[in-house]
Design an enzyme around this catalytic site. Structure first.
Site, mmCIF file in Angstrom:
data_model
loop_
_atom_site.group_PDB
_atom_site.id
_atom_site.type_symbol
_atom_site.label_atom_id
_atom_site.label_comp_id
_atom_site.label_asym_id
_atom_site.label_seq_id
_atom_site.Cartn_x
_atom_site.Cartn_y
_atom_site.Cartn_z
ATOM 1 N N GLU A 1 0.792 -1.231 0.000
ATOM 2 C CA GLU A 1 0.000 0.000 0.000
ATOM 3 C C GLU A 1 0.829 1.288 0.000
ATOM 4 O O GLU A 1 0.569 2.195 0.776
ATOM 5 C CB GLU A 1 -0.954 -0.001 1.211
HETATM 6 C C1 ACM Z 1 -2.203 -5.329 4.193
HETATM 7 O O1 ACM Z 1 -3.277 -5.757 4.636
HETATM 8 N N1 ACM Z 1 -2.108 -4.083 3.769
HETATM 9 C C2 ACM Z 1 -1.049 -6.181 4.102
#
Ligand code: ACM
Length: 667
Positions: free
Chosen positions: A312
């Site tokens: 992310e």
């Molecule tokens: C995650 O759940 N961003 C690894």
């Protein structure tokens, strides 16, 4: 409070008798049950045979003895090597170092005269003792273990639980109790998620501003880290640290803004989601810092694996920084993925120098990544398969996100290697196993254990037991019985929740709230994150939704009841009884909750539950007349839809349970 009320509470929680060995979880690979029993009497004794020493086995036996004594109220004795006739003898060939390819198998033989637990390694003994404790049965004269022969081993080498201590900090005692539960369920990897936007949780002696400015004082000292690593090791559990980079790093930047891709100052993030602060992968100083810091952490965490996160990264700070853009052009890095890949390769080299194998979330799977890196799949199983096809070893967490309030069966049926998987035999060997993930945005030290247990045992079984165990009704039957063993092993998941319920109840009888919470669950998926006001790390997690279980007791019970569905002539009686209980309790819930400011927002749910129970009675009547058909099913579905409106992030589970019951009656 009238007597009928206590009677119905009792009926709600009681359930039929089952042989203890049918209830084992994770279920063993091979089990033969005999006719006789080994009876546990005062003076029940155990001893270790052989000359191999293992601190793990010593401690596990002391712990086993304590649990047996508490549970059976019988006195337990240790025997010396020379003494004859121990109740339990334990033997193993070697003490081993934990890794991702250890032998955890064991063999357990029980007859009326005694019990033998044998294993190649000391870890096998630990696993066998947990099976043994779950096998204790009870009758009117005392306690016993059935005559049996069990041969057992792990299906997958990596059976983990991620605990996020960043969104909410978890004190050491909570972590130790979670490790106790993991050991009971034969899990072997504690994935410790240690840095985030919301907190940097480990003391660094080289860069103390990381933890002093990045944690609000809530961090683990290096001695505490060593204590947890040692505690886990004694239970046969590896500790894999995760320090998420280059995104999810706001808390690092509070003390070290020079690591970021945009000028500071930075503050610890109080909200949850994806944020802009990202390490600058174009500066030499970033790697100089990481070289020193990784060396310090590599010495602190002995496991061979080091998780660098990598998920992310929104790339905003990179897009907005002209010098980073120029660097990308100069180095022919086409996009942010390529730049992150450049960063990952640098990290890989540093980790390798420190004797560590790199692991990261599936975003890091980019061209040129060294195939020694382990890919941790969270966005989809397809990334795990892709990784394995490209030669990478891989661990599955997609489908094991226990924070999302899906039923335990959902996780249980999620097999890393289902029979229709697309991998060759060689590629399948690269699937190391899986990890449940306990993200802690909406979890406090008080309720984390009740979020984890007993449901994570479903994932533990998926990863330990033969793949053909897929009967979810039977799973619920077993989960229902597991609480007592988890509690005996140290877990506070039941008692903490009882306290939350008592606190919420204020002036009213806590049994009233408890009986209501039996029928509701928190909203599934990410829906709770969309609520207003927005959740932050300052939101108290002490409302009814925080005490409600992710698998409500009634949903576990109804699903467990299906294990005997239709085998009994009067199979509808139990369902009818429960619906009558709901109808009788509804006016009591309404009357009592309306007097409480902590609970009066639940009133609409009581109405929905009452309506659903009435519809349920009609459904049962129609089943009794054998009038079920698809058209009627659609009609019931529509009627029940109006009762499914969520209130205060809680939803009643009865509509789903009734439809499942109806569908089953048509089979
Ligand atoms: C995650 O759940 N961003 C690894």
């Amino acid at each position: 409070m009238n007597r009928i009320y206590y009677l119905i509470i009792f009926l709600l929680i009681s359930s039929p008798f089952q042989a203890q060995t049918d209830l084992l979880i994770p279920y063993p690979h091979s089990i033969e049950i005999g006719e006789g029993q080994f009876r546990i009497k005062d003076g029940f004794s155990f001893k270790i045979i052989g000359s191999v020493k293992s601190e793990r086995v010593n401690q596990a036996l002391v712990n086993f003895g304590k649990r047996v004594a508490w549970y059976t109220t019988r006195r337990i004795d240790w025997l010396d090597m020379e003494d004859e006739g121990a109740g339990l003898t334990v033997s193993f060939n070697q003490t081993i170092q934990l890794s991702d390819h250890i032998d955890e198998s064991y063999m357990l033989e029980v007859n009326h005269a005694g019990m033998n637990l044998t294993a190649n390694t000391d870890i096998g003994i630990l696993r066998g003792l947990e099976t043994l404790i779950q096998s204790i049965g009870q009758d009117e004269t005392g306690f016993f273990i059935p005559e049996m022969k069990i041969q057992d081993h792990a299906r997958f080498a990596w059976r983990g639980l991620l605990v996020d201590v960043c969104r909410h900090f978890m004190p050491l005692d909570v972590l130790k109790r979670i490790l106790d539960g993991m050991a009971h369920c034969k899990m072997n990897v504690f994935h410790w998620h240690l840095s985030e936007d919301q907190g940097f949780r480990v003391e660094s002696k080289l860069f103390p501003k990381l933890h002093t400015l990045g944690s609000d004082g809530m961090y683990y000292t290096q001695d505490q880290v060593r204590d947890i690593v040692q505690y886990a090791n004694l239970k046969g559990i590896r500790v894999v640290p995760e320090f998420d980079m280059p995104g999810h790093t706001t808390a690092w930047m509070v003390g070290h803004p020079e690591l970021a891709s945009a000028p500071g100052p930075y503050k610890i993030e109080r909200y949850f989601g994806v944020f802009d602060p990202t390490m600058d992968p174009t500066k030499k100083s970033t790697y100089k810092f990481l070289e020193k810091w990784i060396k310090e952490m590599a010495e602190l965490f002995p496991d061979a694996y080091f998780h660098i996160g990598g998920d992310e990264n929104n790339g905003k700070q990179w897009d907005d920084n002209p010098s980073i853009q120029a660097f990308m052009k100069r180095n022919k890095l086409q996009d942010n993925h390529a730049l992150q890949n450049f960063f990952n390769q640098k990290l890989h080299a540093i980790l390798k120098k420190n004797g560590k194998q790199m692991m990261g979330w599936d975003e890091i799977l980019q061209p040129g990544l060294d195939t020694s890196v382990v890919i941790h799949s969270w966005r989809g199983k397809e990334y795990m398969y892709l990784a394995a096809q490209k030669g990478y070893r891989s661990v599955l967490s997609n489908g094991y996100y226990i924070d999302l309030s899906y039923p335990a069966a959902h996780h249980y049926l999620n097999d890393p290697l289902p029979s229709d998987n697309p991998l060759s035999i060689e590629e399948q060997k690269r699937i190391l196993g899986g990890e449940a993930t306990m993200w802690s945005e909406l979890v406090s030290p008080e309720n984390i254990e009740s979020r984890i247990w007993p449901r994570v045992a479903a994932i533990a079984e998926r990863l330990w037991s033969p793949a053909h165990h897929r009967d979810t009704d039977n799973l619920y039957l077993r989960l229902q019985k597991l609480d007592k063993w988890l509690e005996l092993s140290g877990s506070h998941h039941v008692r903490n929740r009882d306290y939350m319920i008592r606190r919420l109840s204020g002036e009213i009888n806590p049994n009233i709230l408890s009986s209501f919470l039996d029928w509701v669950e928190p909203l599934e998926g990410y829906k709770r994150h969309g609520s207003t006001p927005r959740y932050s790390s300052k939101t108290p997690l002490s409302r009814p939704v925080d005490a409600a279980l992710l698998d409500a007791p009634a949903s576990i019970k109804w699903r467990a009841m299906r294990a005997e569905f239709k085998q009994k002539e009067d199979w509808l009686v139990e369902y009818k009884k429960d619906l009558q209980i709901v109808l009788q309790l509804a006016p009591i819930w309404s009357r009592e909750f309306s007097t409480s400011s902590a609970l009066n927002q639940l009133l609409p749910l009581i109405e929905h539950l009452n309506d659903a129970a009435m519809i349920g009675m009609m459904m049962i009547e129609s089943i009794e007349k054998n009038k079920q058909n698809m058209q009627q099913l659609a009609g019931w579905k529509q009627m029940l839809t109006s009762t499914k409106r969520a209130t205060d992030e809680l939803e009643i589970i009865l509509p789903d349970l009734l439809l499942e019951m109806y569908v089953r009656s048509m089979e």
